[in-house]
Design a protein around this motif. Structure first.
Motif, mmCIF file in Angstrom:
data_model
loop_
_atom_site.group_PDB
_atom_site.id
_atom_site.type_symbol
_atom_site.label_atom_id
_atom_site.label_comp_id
_atom_site.label_asym_id
_atom_site.label_seq_id
_atom_site.Cartn_x
_atom_site.Cartn_y
_atom_site.Cartn_z
ATOM 1 N N ASN A 283 0.813 -1.225 0.000
ATOM 2 C CA ASN A 283 0.000 0.000 0.000
ATOM 3 C C ASN A 283 0.843 1.270 0.000
ATOM 4 N N SER A 284 2.163 1.152 -0.120
ATOM 5 C CA SER A 284 2.977 2.345 0.151
ATOM 6 C C SER A 284 2.683 3.487 -0.825
ATOM 7 N N LYS A 285 2.389 3.147 -2.076
ATOM 8 C CA LYS A 285 2.111 4.232 -3.029
ATOM 9 C C LYS A 285 0.817 4.964 -2.641
ATOM 10 N N ALA A 286 -0.205 4.193 -2.293
ATOM 11 C CA ALA A 286 -1.476 4.825 -1.882
ATOM 12 C C ALA A 286 -1.296 5.592 -0.575
ATOM 13 N N ARG A 287 -0.467 5.055 0.297
ATOM 14 C CA ARG A 287 -0.232 5.757 1.577
ATOM 15 C C ARG A 287 0.452 7.102 1.314
ATOM 16 N N ASN A 288 1.497 7.065 0.486
ATOM 17 C CA ASN A 288 2.284 8.287 0.255
ATOM 18 C C ASN A 288 1.535 9.318 -0.577
ATOM 19 N N GLU A 289 0.838 8.857 -1.617
ATOM 20 C CA GLU A 289 0.229 9.837 -2.537
ATOM 21 C C GLU A 289 -1.225 10.167 -2.212
ATOM 22 N N LEU A 290 -1.941 9.196 -1.625
ATOM 23 C CA LEU A 290 -3.365 9.451 -1.351
ATOM 24 C C LEU A 290 -3.618 9.682 0.138
ATOM 25 N N GLY A 291 -2.653 9.307 0.974
ATOM 26 C CA GLY A 291 -2.885 9.368 2.424
ATOM 27 C C GLY A 291 -3.740 8.200 2.903
ATOM 28 N N PHE A 292 -3.765 7.115 2.118
ATOM 29 C CA PHE A 292 -4.586 5.943 2.451
ATOM 30 C C PHE A 292 -3.987 5.184 3.636
ATOM 31 N N ALA A 293 -4.812 4.889 4.627
ATOM 32 C CA ALA A 293 -4.340 4.128 5.790
ATOM 33 C C ALA A 293 -5.494 3.282 6.318
ATOM 34 N N PRO A 294 -5.556 2.001 5.920
ATOM 35 C CA PRO A 294 -6.672 1.164 6.374
ATOM 36 C C PRO A 294 -6.685 1.024 7.893
ATOM 37 N N LEU A 295 -7.887 1.089 8.463
ATOM 38 C CA LEU A 295 -8.014 1.152 9.917
ATOM 39 C C LEU A 295 -8.672 -0.086 10.523
ATOM 40 N N VAL A 296 -9.432 -0.814 9.713
ATOM 41 C CA VAL A 296 -10.289 -1.859 10.287
ATOM 42 C C VAL A 296 -9.664 -3.242 10.086
ATOM 43 N N GLY A 297 -9.371 -3.896 11.204
ATOM 44 C CA GLY A 297 -8.802 -5.243 11.153
ATOM 45 C C GLY A 297 -9.879 -6.280 10.864
ATOM 46 N N LEU A 298 -9.429 -7.508 10.577
ATOM 47 C CA LEU A 298 -10.354 -8.551 10.124
ATOM 48 C C LEU A 298 -11.429 -8.869 11.170
ATOM 49 N N GLU A 299 -11.024 -8.988 12.429
ATOM 50 C CA GLU A 299 -12.014 -9.383 13.454
ATOM 51 C C GLU A 299 -13.112 -8.318 13.590
ATOM 52 N N GLU A 300 -12.701 -7.073 13.625
ATOM 53 C CA GLU A 300 -13.682 -5.988 13.749
ATOM 54 C C GLU A 300 -14.577 -5.919 12.500
ATOM 55 N N GLY A 301 -13.951 -6.047 11.334
ATOM 56 C CA GLY A 301 -14.718 -5.967 10.087
ATOM 57 C C GLY A 301 -15.712 -7.108 9.959
ATOM 58 N N LEU A 302 -15.268 -8.310 10.346
ATOM 59 C CA LEU A 302 -16.188 -9.461 10.277
ATOM 60 C C LEU A 302 -17.344 -9.285 11.242
ATOM 61 N N ALA A 303 -17.081 -8.666 12.392
ATOM 62 C CA ALA A 303 -18.167 -8.424 13.352
ATOM 63 C C ALA A 303 -19.220 -7.509 12.732
ATOM 64 N N HIS A 304 -18.783 -6.506 11.980
ATOM 65 C CA HIS A 304 -19.757 -5.611 11.314
ATOM 66 C C HIS A 304 -20.572 -6.381 10.266
ATOM 67 N N GLU A 305 -19.890 -7.222 9.494
ATOM 68 C CA GLU A 305 -20.625 -7.965 8.453
ATOM 69 C C GLU A 305 -21.607 -8.956 9.092
ATOM 70 N N PHE A 306 -21.160 -9.597 10.154
ATOM 71 C CA PHE A 306 -22.038 -10.554 10.859
ATOM 72 C C PHE A 306 -23.278 -9.848 11.420
ATOM 73 N N GLU A 307 -23.062 -8.709 12.074
ATOM 74 C CA GLU A 307 -24.197 -7.970 12.645
ATOM 75 C C GLU A 307 -25.195 -7.579 11.569
ATOM 76 N N TRP A 308 -24.667 -7.140 10.445
ATOM 77 C CA TRP A 308 -25.541 -6.731 9.334
ATOM 78 C C TRP A 308 -26.352 -7.920 8.823
ATOM 79 N N LEU A 309 -25.686 -9.055 8.602
ATOM 80 C CA LEU A 309 -26.400 -10.209 8.051
ATOM 81 C C LEU A 309 -27.421 -10.760 9.048
#
Ligand code: UGA
Length: 312
Positions: A283-309
């Protein structure tokens, strides 16, 4: 405040992007042609919140056939997320649909945009353009050798975006998404299937031995990357957007079992043609040029998908 055209707005990613643009005070014209890859009713559900918002206008329109000039009227920038999705379904007779929706439609949209004063044209590409490689993490200048017909079409459209930048000065940016998941995930994708089947008391099918790896990316992080690309990054460039960590499918299933508090009955089947073995984004190019920095780890993200379903 700006006015955006979002294609594929009834889809998983498109509906989230449009919502976030509107939350930011912008207006959006969304278009979608409801391809039959999955049920129209699910896509209509994705749109339901947006349709109540006066800052949103919807057109049911097919990019590969319709006159696009009125849809582009007043647009400051375009977010092109429409596609025929799915790596494993892109073989055989289906390929014609992938050609139409992913290549011809993109070329028509680029043609319609080329003389317009757009500030940005963001194209949603895919990690599938890389194909199988031992050279991980995947870097943008690295080799592209897709292993699915779908990946071939996504790569072709990336090349078209570069051509329209070089020849017409259209400020295109292509984003290579890495296996996106979260609320509204498509029904053919792994986590949605695994959660739905388990909630229904059924076993899941794993394609192969489950030791394939993915850099899973949570939807909010992808939307953040798309919004950043609408205002940053050099035109004509390609950026990886990955979640930032790589796990085997078996490990992801262990995490999902913890999140669901349920045992997932796993059946191991045959590997599918078109599936890459491993993905991991640099991700270094996106981090440097876009300021992209993913914040959500797998466990947290899966919890959101599970709650939604579970809430459906
Ligand atoms: C996903 C999207 O579906 C593509 O549209 C996108 O282009 C691609 O990510 C990308 O990164 O660009 P995929 O990685 O196959 O493709 O995503 P999933 O459908 O979530 O599959 C993840 C893994 O689970 C794959 O190895 C797949 O073979 C496996 N799987 C999926 C199963 O073992 N069983 C299933 O029922 C479904």
């Amino acid at each position: 405040m700006a006015h955006y055209l979002v294609t594929g707005v009834a889809g998983f990613i498109g509906s989230h992007v449009a919502e976030r643009l509107i939350e930011g005070g912008n207006s959006v014209r969304g278009i979608d042609c409801f391809t039959n890859y999955y049920a129209r009713s699910l896509k209509e559900k994705n749109l339901s919140g947006l349709l109540e918002n006066p800052a949103f206008v919807f057109d049911e329109l097919d990019l590969s056939r319709a006159d696009l000039s009125s849809a582009l009227e007043g647009a400051d920038a375009v977010c092109h997320l429409a596609a025929q999705a799915g790596v494993r379904a892109s073989w055989g007779r289906n390929f014609g649909t992938y050609l139409d929706c992913n290549i011809a439609a993109t070329q028509r949209l680029l043609e319609a945009c080329k003389e317009r004063p757009l500030t940005r044209f963001v194209y949603a590409s895919s990690s599938s353009v890389y194909g199988d490689t031992d050279d991980l993490p995947m870097r943008e200048p690295g080799a592209t050798c897709p292993v699915s017909p779908y990946g071939v079409t996504k790569l072709a459209a990336e090349h078209l975006a570069v051509l329209y930048h070089r020849n017409y000065g259209l400020p295109t940016v292509s984003l290579r998404f890495f296996t996106v998941y979260g609320p509204r995930q498509r029904p053919d994708m792994a986590f949605r299937r695994f959660i739905s089947e388990t909630l229904a008391g059924r076993a899941i099918e794993i394609y192969g031995d489950g030791e394939q790896t993915r850099d899973f990316t949570f939807i909010d992080d992808i939307v953040d990357g798309v919004l950043r690309a609408l205002g940053n990054g050099s035109p004509g460039e390609v950026f990886n957007l990955g979640g930032g960590s790589r796990v085997t499918l078996n490990e992801a299933l262990d995490t999902l079992e913890r999140v669901m508090g349920m045992r997932i009955e796993r059946h191991y089947g045959t590997p599918q043609k078109g599936d890459v073995r491993d993905t991991l984004a640099d991700n270094s190019k996106a981090r440097n040029e876009l300021g992209f920095a993913p914040l959500v780890g797998l466990e947290e993200g899966l919890a959101h998908e599970f709650e939604w379903l579970r809430s459906l």
